[in-house]
Design an enzyme around this catalytic site. Structure first.
Site, PDB file in Angstrom:
ATOM      1  N   ASN A  13       1.485  -1.118  -0.205  1.00 52.17           N
ATOM      2  CA  ASN A  13      -0.306  -0.133   0.087  1.00 52.17           C
ATOM      3  C   ASN A  13       1.417   1.331   0.294  1.00 52.17           C
ATOM      4  O   ASN A  13       1.556   2.039   1.194  1.00 52.17           O
ATOM      5  CB  ASN A  13      -0.841   0.364   1.433  1.00 52.17           C
ATOM      6  CG  ASN A  13      -1.384   1.258   1.755  1.00 52.17           C
ATOM      7  OD1 ASN A  13      -1.656   2.165   0.754  1.00 52.17           O
ATOM      8  ND2 ASN A  13      -2.008   1.297   3.078  1.00 52.17           N
ATOM      9  N   TRP A  14       0.930   2.031  -0.851  1.00 54.57           N
ATOM     10  CA  TRP A  14       1.782   2.721  -1.586  1.00 54.57           C
ATOM     11  C   TRP A  14       1.182   3.989  -0.535  1.00 54.57           C
ATOM     12  O   TRP A  14       1.989   5.236  -0.383  1.00 54.57           O
ATOM     13  CB  TRP A  14       2.257   3.551  -2.768  1.00 54.57           C
ATOM     14  CG  TRP A  14       3.766   2.356  -2.988  1.00 54.57           C
ATOM     15  CD1 TRP A  14       4.062   1.394  -2.187  1.00 54.57           C
ATOM     16  CD2 TRP A  14       3.852   2.789  -4.521  1.00 54.57           C
ATOM     17  NE1 TRP A  14       4.812   0.812  -3.152  1.00 54.57           N
ATOM     18  CE2 TRP A  14       4.715   1.582  -4.559  1.00 54.57           C
ATOM     19  CE3 TRP A  14       3.890   3.369  -5.470  1.00 54.57           C
ATOM     20  CZ2 TRP A  14       5.483   0.666  -5.983  1.00 54.57           C
ATOM     21  CZ3 TRP A  14       3.879   3.042  -7.022  1.00 54.57           C
ATOM     22  CH2 TRP A  14       5.596   1.809  -7.144  1.00 54.57           C
ATOM     23  N   LYS A  15       0.077   4.612  -0.434  1.00 50.91           N
ATOM     24  CA  LYS A  15      -0.351   5.465   0.003  1.00 50.91           C
ATOM     25  C   LYS A  15      -0.365   6.591  -1.079  1.00 50.91           C
ATOM     26  O   LYS A  15      -0.427   6.593  -1.918  1.00 50.91           O
ATOM     27  CB  LYS A  15       0.059   5.590   1.646  1.00 50.91           C
ATOM     28  CG  LYS A  15      -0.349   4.470   2.641  1.00 50.91           C
ATOM     29  CD  LYS A  15      -0.480   4.866   3.917  1.00 50.91           C
ATOM     30  CE  LYS A  15       0.265   3.303   4.830  1.00 50.91           C
ATOM     31  NZ  LYS A  15      -0.455   3.864   6.384  1.00 50.91           N
ATOM     32  N   HIS A  99      -9.590   1.272   4.923  1.00 49.04           N
ATOM     33  CA  HIS A  99      -8.449   1.914   5.416  1.00 49.04           C
ATOM     34  C   HIS A  99      -8.873   3.248   6.703  1.00 49.04           C
ATOM     35  O   HIS A  99      -9.352   3.524   6.669  1.00 49.04           O
ATOM     36  CB  HIS A  99      -7.022   2.196   4.472  1.00 49.04           C
ATOM     37  CG  HIS A  99      -5.716   1.947   4.966  1.00 49.04           C
ATOM     38  ND1 HIS A  99      -4.831   2.796   5.645  1.00 49.04           N
ATOM     39  CD2 HIS A  99      -4.906   1.007   5.151  1.00 49.04           C
ATOM     40  CE1 HIS A  99      -4.191   3.063   6.470  1.00 49.04           C
ATOM     41  NE2 HIS A  99      -4.101   1.533   5.427  1.00 49.04           N
ATOM     42  N   GLU A 172      -5.450  -4.849   9.996  1.00 47.24           N
ATOM     43  CA  GLU A 172      -4.639  -3.804  10.248  1.00 47.24           C
ATOM     44  C   GLU A 172      -4.665  -3.010  12.102  1.00 47.24           C
ATOM     45  O   GLU A 172      -5.435  -1.697  12.252  1.00 47.24           O
ATOM     46  CB  GLU A 172      -4.623  -2.938   9.514  1.00 47.24           C
ATOM     47  CG  GLU A 172      -3.994  -3.249   8.310  1.00 47.24           C
ATOM     48  CD  GLU A 172      -3.581  -1.876   7.507  1.00 47.24           C
ATOM     49  OE1 GLU A 172      -1.866  -2.776   7.375  1.00 47.24           O
ATOM     50  OE2 GLU A 172      -4.395  -0.884   7.634  1.00 47.24           O
ATOM     51  N   GLY A 178       3.166   1.885  10.485  1.00 49.46           N
ATOM     52  CA  GLY A 178       3.790   3.493  10.825  1.00 49.46           C
ATOM     53  C   GLY A 178       4.375   3.453  12.165  1.00 49.46           C
ATOM     54  O   GLY A 178       5.206   4.056  12.207  1.00 49.46           O
ATOM     55  N   SER A 218       3.279  -2.460  10.346  1.00 47.79           N
ATOM     56  CA  SER A 218       5.050  -2.209  10.913  1.00 47.79           C
ATOM     57  C   SER A 218       5.938  -3.913  10.166  1.00 47.79           C
ATOM     58  O   SER A 218       5.951  -4.445  10.966  1.00 47.79           O
ATOM     59  CB  SER A 218       5.753  -2.131  12.558  1.00 47.79           C
ATOM     60  OG  SER A 218       5.038  -0.649  12.380  1.00 47.79           O
ATOM     61  N   GLY A 239       2.984  -1.404   4.275  1.00 45.29           N
ATOM     62  CA  GLY A 239       2.725  -0.103   4.167  1.00 45.29           C
ATOM     63  C   GLY A 239       4.067   0.544   3.408  1.00 45.29           C
ATOM     64  O   GLY A 239       4.442   0.858   2.808  1.00 45.29           O
ATOM     65  N   GLY A 240       5.013   0.990   4.490  1.00 49.56           N
ATOM     66  CA  GLY A 240       6.367   1.450   4.714  1.00 49.56           C
ATOM     67  C   GLY A 240       7.386   1.003   3.702  1.00 49.56           C
ATOM     68  O   GLY A 240       7.912   1.320   2.389  1.00 49.56           O
TER      69      GLY A 240
HETATM   70  P1  PGA Z   1       2.818  -0.066   7.417  1.00 49.25           P
HETATM   71  O1  PGA Z   1       1.454   0.456   7.288  1.00 49.25           O
HETATM   72  O2  PGA Z   1       2.882  -1.114   7.035  1.00 49.25           O
HETATM   73  O3  PGA Z   1       3.655   1.110   6.710  1.00 49.25           O
HETATM   74  O4  PGA Z   1       2.333   0.306   8.745  1.00 49.25           O
HETATM   75  C1  PGA Z   1       0.363  -0.204   6.674  1.00 49.25           C
HETATM   76  C2  PGA Z   1      -1.247  -0.041   6.998  1.00 49.25           C
HETATM   77  O5  PGA Z   1      -1.389   0.736   6.672  1.00 49.25           O
HETATM   78  O6  PGA Z   1      -1.067  -0.727   5.427  1.00 49.25           O
END
Ligand code: PGA
Length: 257
Positions: A13-15, A99, A172, A178, A218, A239-240
């Site tokens: 998920n690149w956001k 999300h 999640e 994050g 995370s 995400g990250g």
């Molecule tokens: P993260 O984000 O891996 O950066 O914690 C996960 C997400 O929000 O889908």
């Protein structure tokens, strides 16, 4: 041949990243170049990128294309929105829905999430429904209640036939996103079982088996394997770590071994 119910889903998920199409191409091409090493019928790798970039990528590549949202109406006066048909036409296969960042910053409600899941399924794409509790809810011992409410409302009036082989659910916990912290694998397993229990109350055994449950929050190449192997879940929402090609490929490779 891996059976569908053994498949592992690794979803990035690149956001609202990266800042330009050039940057997106650099990351995605690096992932695709490594894709021959990731190739396995056991893994489905997906990148959910900003709408703007989607049409520039090969929807038939090793890595599938996903979106991070859609709108529930099919066309009309809805300024700023994107329909399921628009997404399907550029080759999108998966759509993240509900999300926690959209629930928090855009006021997305369970009712909207329900409409979006219906639109996604009508459009022939697979929804990745996100559920999860805040830290306060967890501390008050309400995590289970929150997840039950989110799931029941998101799936209201959606039939077995609609979701068979289509729906994915991502657990999640908001406090894990994050933050560099993850729940224990026992905790994640417990929530996975709770989700299965709710699904089995609403639908048949076949739906429970055909609905992969993912974990998100995370995830890194260091913790990814245990988060799936020790929890009985079927994949990860990342995400990250999905913004670094090497890290994302590293995560996929953990499951190809
Ligand atoms: P993260 O984000 O891996 O950066 O914690 C996960 C997400 O929000 O889908």
């Amino acid at each position: 041949m891996t059976q569908e119910k053994e498949k592992i889903y690794i979803v990035g998920n690149w956001k609202m990243n990266p800042p330009s199409l050039d940057d997106a191409e650099t990351i995605f091409d690096e992932m695709e170049n490594d894709a021959y090493r990731m190739r396995s019928d056991k893994i489905e790798a997906v990148i959910c990128m900003p709408y703007l970039f989607l049409s520039d990528f090969d929807a038939k590549g090793e890595i599938k294309l996903g979106a991070q949202n859609l709108f529930w109406e099919s066309r009309g006066a809805y300024t700023g929105e994107i329909s399921s048909e628009m997404l399907r036409k550029v080759g999108v296969k998966y759509v993240i829905i509900g999300h926690s960042e959209r629930r928090k910053y855009l006021g997305e409600t369970d009712e909207m999430v329900n409409l979006k899941i219906k639109a996604c399924l009508d459009g022939g794409m697979r929804p990745i429904l996100c559920v999860g509790e805040t830290l306060e809810e967890r501390k008050r011992g309400e995590a289970g209640e929150v997840i039950i409410r989110q799931l029941e409302q998101a799936l209201q009036d959606i039939t077995e036939k609609d979701i068979y082989g289509k729906l994915l659910i991502a657990y999640e916990p908001i406090w894990a996103i994050g933050s560099g912290t993850t729940p224990s694998t026992d905790d994640i397993m417990g929530v996975g079982l709770l989700i299965k229990k709710i699904i089995s109350k609403l639908y048949s055994r076949e739906i429970v088996d055909s609905t992969p449950i993912l974990y998100g929050g995370s995830v890194t190449s260091q913790n990814c394997f245990d988060l799936v192997d020790k929890t009985g879940l079927r994949g990860l929402l990342i995400g990250g770590a999905s913004l670094e090609a090497r890290e994302f490929v590293g995560i996929v490779k953990e499951f190809v071994k």
